[in-house]
Design a protein around this motif. Structure first.
Motif, mmCIF file in Angstrom:
data_model
loop_
_atom_site.group_PDB
_atom_site.id
_atom_site.type_symbol
_atom_site.label_atom_id
_atom_site.label_comp_id
_atom_site.label_asym_id
_atom_site.label_seq_id
_atom_site.Cartn_x
_atom_site.Cartn_y
_atom_site.Cartn_z
ATOM 1 N N ARG A 151 11.334 -13.927 3.776
ATOM 2 C CA ARG A 151 11.255 -13.402 2.408
ATOM 3 C C ARG A 151 9.833 -13.567 1.900
ATOM 4 O O ARG A 151 9.052 -14.358 2.413
ATOM 5 C CB ARG A 151 12.237 -14.136 1.487
ATOM 6 C CG ARG A 151 13.689 -14.071 1.937
ATOM 7 C CD ARG A 151 14.320 -12.733 1.643
ATOM 8 N NE ARG A 151 15.723 -12.672 2.082
ATOM 9 C CZ ARG A 151 16.565 -11.710 1.729
ATOM 10 N NH1 ARG A 151 16.167 -10.732 0.940
ATOM 11 N NH2 ARG A 151 17.805 -11.705 2.181
ATOM 12 N N ILE A 152 9.500 -12.871 0.852
ATOM 13 C CA ILE A 152 8.118 -12.815 0.386
ATOM 14 C C ILE A 152 7.589 -14.180 -0.057
ATOM 15 O O ILE A 152 6.381 -14.452 0.065
ATOM 16 C CB ILE A 152 7.965 -11.779 -0.756
ATOM 17 C CG1 ILE A 152 6.484 -11.593 -1.137
ATOM 18 C CG2 ILE A 152 8.785 -12.155 -1.963
ATOM 19 C CD1 ILE A 152 5.604 -11.095 -0.008
ATOM 20 N N PHE A 153 8.460 -15.077 -0.532
ATOM 21 C CA PHE A 153 7.964 -16.373 -0.983
ATOM 22 C C PHE A 153 7.291 -17.130 0.157
ATOM 23 O O PHE A 153 6.267 -17.783 -0.042
ATOM 24 C CB PHE A 153 9.098 -17.213 -1.579
ATOM 25 C CG PHE A 153 8.623 -18.519 -2.161
ATOM 26 C CD1 PHE A 153 7.783 -18.541 -3.265
ATOM 27 C CD2 PHE A 153 8.995 -19.734 -1.601
ATOM 28 C CE1 PHE A 153 7.324 -19.737 -3.806
ATOM 29 C CE2 PHE A 153 8.553 -20.940 -2.130
ATOM 30 C CZ PHE A 153 7.719 -20.940 -3.232
ATOM 31 N N GLY A 154 7.848 -17.033 1.363
ATOM 32 C CA GLY A 154 7.236 -17.699 2.512
ATOM 33 C C GLY A 154 5.825 -17.193 2.760
ATOM 34 O O GLY A 154 4.915 -17.972 3.079
ATOM 35 N N VAL A 155 5.615 -15.897 2.611
ATOM 36 C CA VAL A 155 4.282 -15.316 2.805
ATOM 37 C C VAL A 155 3.332 -15.767 1.698
ATOM 38 O O VAL A 155 2.156 -16.038 1.945
ATOM 39 C CB VAL A 155 4.359 -13.781 2.861
ATOM 40 C CG1 VAL A 155 2.969 -13.173 3.017
ATOM 41 C CG2 VAL A 155 5.254 -13.336 4.012
ATOM 42 N N ALA A 204 0.808 -1.215 0.000
ATOM 43 C CA ALA A 204 0.000 0.000 0.000
ATOM 44 C C ALA A 204 0.843 1.268 0.000
ATOM 45 O O ALA A 204 0.394 2.312 -0.470
ATOM 46 C CB ALA A 204 -0.936 0.005 1.208
ATOM 47 N N HIS A 205 2.069 1.169 0.514
ATOM 48 C CA HIS A 205 2.929 2.351 0.607
ATOM 49 C C HIS A 205 4.104 2.288 -0.375
ATOM 50 O O HIS A 205 5.143 2.901 -0.150
ATOM 51 C CB HIS A 205 3.425 2.519 2.044
ATOM 52 C CG HIS A 205 2.317 2.820 3.012
ATOM 53 N ND1 HIS A 205 1.691 1.842 3.757
ATOM 54 C CD2 HIS A 205 1.694 3.984 3.323
ATOM 55 C CE1 HIS A 205 0.747 2.403 4.503
ATOM 56 N NE2 HIS A 205 0.726 3.685 4.257
ATOM 57 N N TYR A 206 3.916 1.525 -1.459
ATOM 58 C CA TYR A 206 4.865 1.493 -2.582
ATOM 59 C C TYR A 206 6.252 1.031 -2.149
ATOM 60 O O TYR A 206 7.265 1.493 -2.669
ATOM 61 C CB TYR A 206 4.966 2.885 -3.253
ATOM 62 C CG TYR A 206 3.671 3.640 -3.279
ATOM 63 C CD1 TYR A 206 2.585 3.151 -4.002
ATOM 64 C CD2 TYR A 206 3.507 4.818 -2.559
ATOM 65 C CE1 TYR A 206 1.372 3.824 -4.012
ATOM 66 C CE2 TYR A 206 2.289 5.498 -2.558
ATOM 67 C CZ TYR A 206 1.230 4.992 -3.287
ATOM 68 O OH TYR A 206 0.037 5.649 -3.278
ATOM 69 N N GLY A 207 6.278 0.109 -1.193
ATOM 70 C CA GLY A 207 7.558 -0.356 -0.664
ATOM 71 C C GLY A 207 8.186 -1.444 -1.509
ATOM 72 O O GLY A 207 7.681 -1.837 -2.568
ATOM 73 N N ARG A 208 9.306 -1.945 -1.024
ATOM 74 C CA ARG A 208 10.098 -2.913 -1.780
ATOM 75 C C ARG A 208 9.920 -4.320 -1.213
ATOM 76 O O ARG A 208 10.158 -4.569 -0.037
ATOM 77 C CB ARG A 208 11.584 -2.503 -1.741
ATOM 78 C CG ARG A 208 12.512 -3.477 -2.479
ATOM 79 C CD ARG A 208 13.907 -2.887 -2.611
ATOM 80 N NE ARG A 208 14.450 -2.456 -1.342
ATOM 81 C CZ ARG A 208 15.124 -3.256 -0.493
ATOM 82 N NH1 ARG A 208 15.327 -4.525 -0.803
ATOM 83 N NH2 ARG A 208 15.589 -2.775 0.641
ATOM 84 N N LEU A 209 9.507 -5.247 -2.085
ATOM 85 C CA LEU A 209 9.454 -6.671 -1.764
ATOM 86 C C LEU A 209 10.650 -7.398 -2.351
ATOM 87 O O LEU A 209 11.061 -8.441 -1.855
ATOM 88 C CB LEU A 209 8.157 -7.287 -2.295
ATOM 89 C CG LEU A 209 6.862 -6.760 -1.661
ATOM 90 C CD1 LEU A 209 5.644 -7.304 -2.406
ATOM 91 C CD2 LEU A 209 6.793 -7.128 -0.189
ATOM 92 N N TYR A 210 11.192 -6.828 -3.428
ATOM 93 C CA TYR A 210 12.353 -7.439 -4.068
ATOM 94 C C TYR A 210 13.568 -7.337 -3.147
ATOM 95 O O TYR A 210 13.903 -6.266 -2.654
ATOM 96 C CB TYR A 210 12.661 -6.751 -5.402
ATOM 97 C CG TYR A 210 13.874 -7.331 -6.097
ATOM 98 C CD1 TYR A 210 13.791 -8.586 -6.691
ATOM 99 C CD2 TYR A 210 15.091 -6.659 -6.130
ATOM 100 C CE1 TYR A 210 14.892 -9.145 -7.313
ATOM 101 C CE2 TYR A 210 16.187 -7.210 -6.743
ATOM 102 C CZ TYR A 210 16.089 -8.464 -7.331
ATOM 103 O OH TYR A 210 17.194 -9.024 -7.935
ATOM 104 N N ASN A 211 14.225 -8.475 -2.927
ATOM 105 C CA ASN A 211 15.462 -8.513 -2.138
ATOM 106 C C ASN A 211 15.273 -7.864 -0.760
ATOM 107 O O ASN A 211 16.153 -7.164 -0.263
ATOM 108 C CB ASN A 211 16.589 -7.805 -2.895
ATOM 109 C CG ASN A 211 17.968 -8.107 -2.294
ATOM 110 O OD1 ASN A 211 18.121 -9.057 -1.535
ATOM 111 N ND2 ASN A 211 18.949 -7.290 -2.631
ATOM 112 N N ALA A 212 14.101 -8.104 -0.167
ATOM 113 C CA ALA A 212 13.803 -7.503 1.135
ATOM 114 C C ALA A 212 13.622 -8.590 2.193
ATOM 115 O O ALA A 212 12.975 -9.612 1.949
ATOM 116 C CB ALA A 212 12.538 -6.662 1.046
#
Length: 293
Positions: free
Chosen positions: A239-243, A210-218
């Motif tokens: 990492r995002i894959f787990g979510v 929602a706040h245009y943040g970074r999921l890549y390499n985060a």
């Protein structure tokens, strides 16, 4: 505490480009770079998407281009945009199931009673959140209707759920009594300790989106509890894959889930410079993420 650093003086866009070239970034089209840096801040683009692309001396590795950084940024924006609707489905489903269950068991104003929850202190904080959410949404027609036309002016739980933030919703579930949490989680076919953990983590990811943040390499600071089969396979939960695996299990009856997985694959194909391992994806990520057809 180490030596306190001094803020660097501001740079013009021309100076930003010159600085990038001086530390080894290949800028093939300077006019294009100027247009980009006039639309996306240096801090948002360069600082965030240069991670893992520099040597220990702070110089870019060989053959890294400005366009690669832009592509990583664009990938992240598109990735975020296709994830958000899946989170929205979960948010709406959970609001509905909690409000239906809670209203039937405790009454439409049962959320006002601390005895219906585990922790009195958390309940008091929740009521503060409720008053703030109602204040922020005071001009919404349905809020005005309940405030002006019903005894006590309080919103019933099914209406209140519509002004909750996802974070407040997650905290509400966390403070429900275990038998109640179990009943909600059972409707999703999930253990309640998992659902509690997942909602907190999904809420965190929702806010990034929602706040245009970074999921890549985060690395995620709110991490979900993963099933043993995933942790034993070496899948991390920060990492995002787990979510995404958690989303898969909550949405296992959604006929469109595998279309979402296909969209991820299309994005990976489009942005070939994306290193999927930085987001926790394994080589067999698609088989892990797809629901059985």
């Amino acid at each position: 505490m180490g030596e306190v650093k001094q803020h660097q003086p501001p740079m013009t866009i021309d100076e930003q480009i010159e600085n990038l070239k001086n530390i080894g970034l290949i800028v093939e089209d300077e006019e294009y770079a100027k247009r980009i840096l006039n639309d996306i801040s240096y801090f948002r683009l360069i600082k965030a998407y240069s991670l893992n692309l520099k040597t220990n001396e702070g110089r870019y590795r060989e053959n890294i281009t400005f366009q690669q950084l832009v592509d990583l940024y664009l990938f992240n924006a598109n990735f975020r945009q296709i994830i958000f609707p899946e989170i929205e489905k979960i948010e709406i489903n959970v609001r509905c199931r909690i409000s239906n269950y809670f209203a039937e068991k405790y009454g439409v104003l049962g959320y006002l009673e601390a005895d219906n929850f585990v922790n009195v202190k958390y309940h008091q904080e929740f009521l503060k959140d409720v008053h703030e959410e109602i204040r922020r949404n005071s001009k919404a027609p349905f809020v005005k209707n309940f405030r002006m036309n019903y005894a006590g002016g309080m919103l019933p739980i099914y209406a209140l759920m519509e002004v909750f933030s996802f974070g407040t919703l997650s905290k509400f579930y966390k403070n429900m009594k275990n038998p109640d949490k179990k009943a909600i989680a059972k409707s999703f076919g999930i253990g309640y300790t998992y659902l509690e953990s997942w909602l907190e983590s999904i809420s965190y990811v929702r806010n990034i989106c929602a706040h245009y943040g970074r999921l890549y390499n985060a690395k995620l600071s709110k991490t979900p509890m993963l099933y043993k089969e995933y942790s034993e396979a070496g899948i991390g939960n920060n990492r995002i894959f787990g979510v995404l695996l958690c989303l898969k299990h909550i949405l296992k009856n959604d006929n469109h889930w595998n279309m979402f997985v296909d969209k991820i694959e299309i994005l990976f194909d489009k942005y070939e410079n994306v290193d999927i391992t930085t987001m926790g994806f394994k080589e067999n990520w698609k088989a892990l993420l797809e629901n059985d057809k």
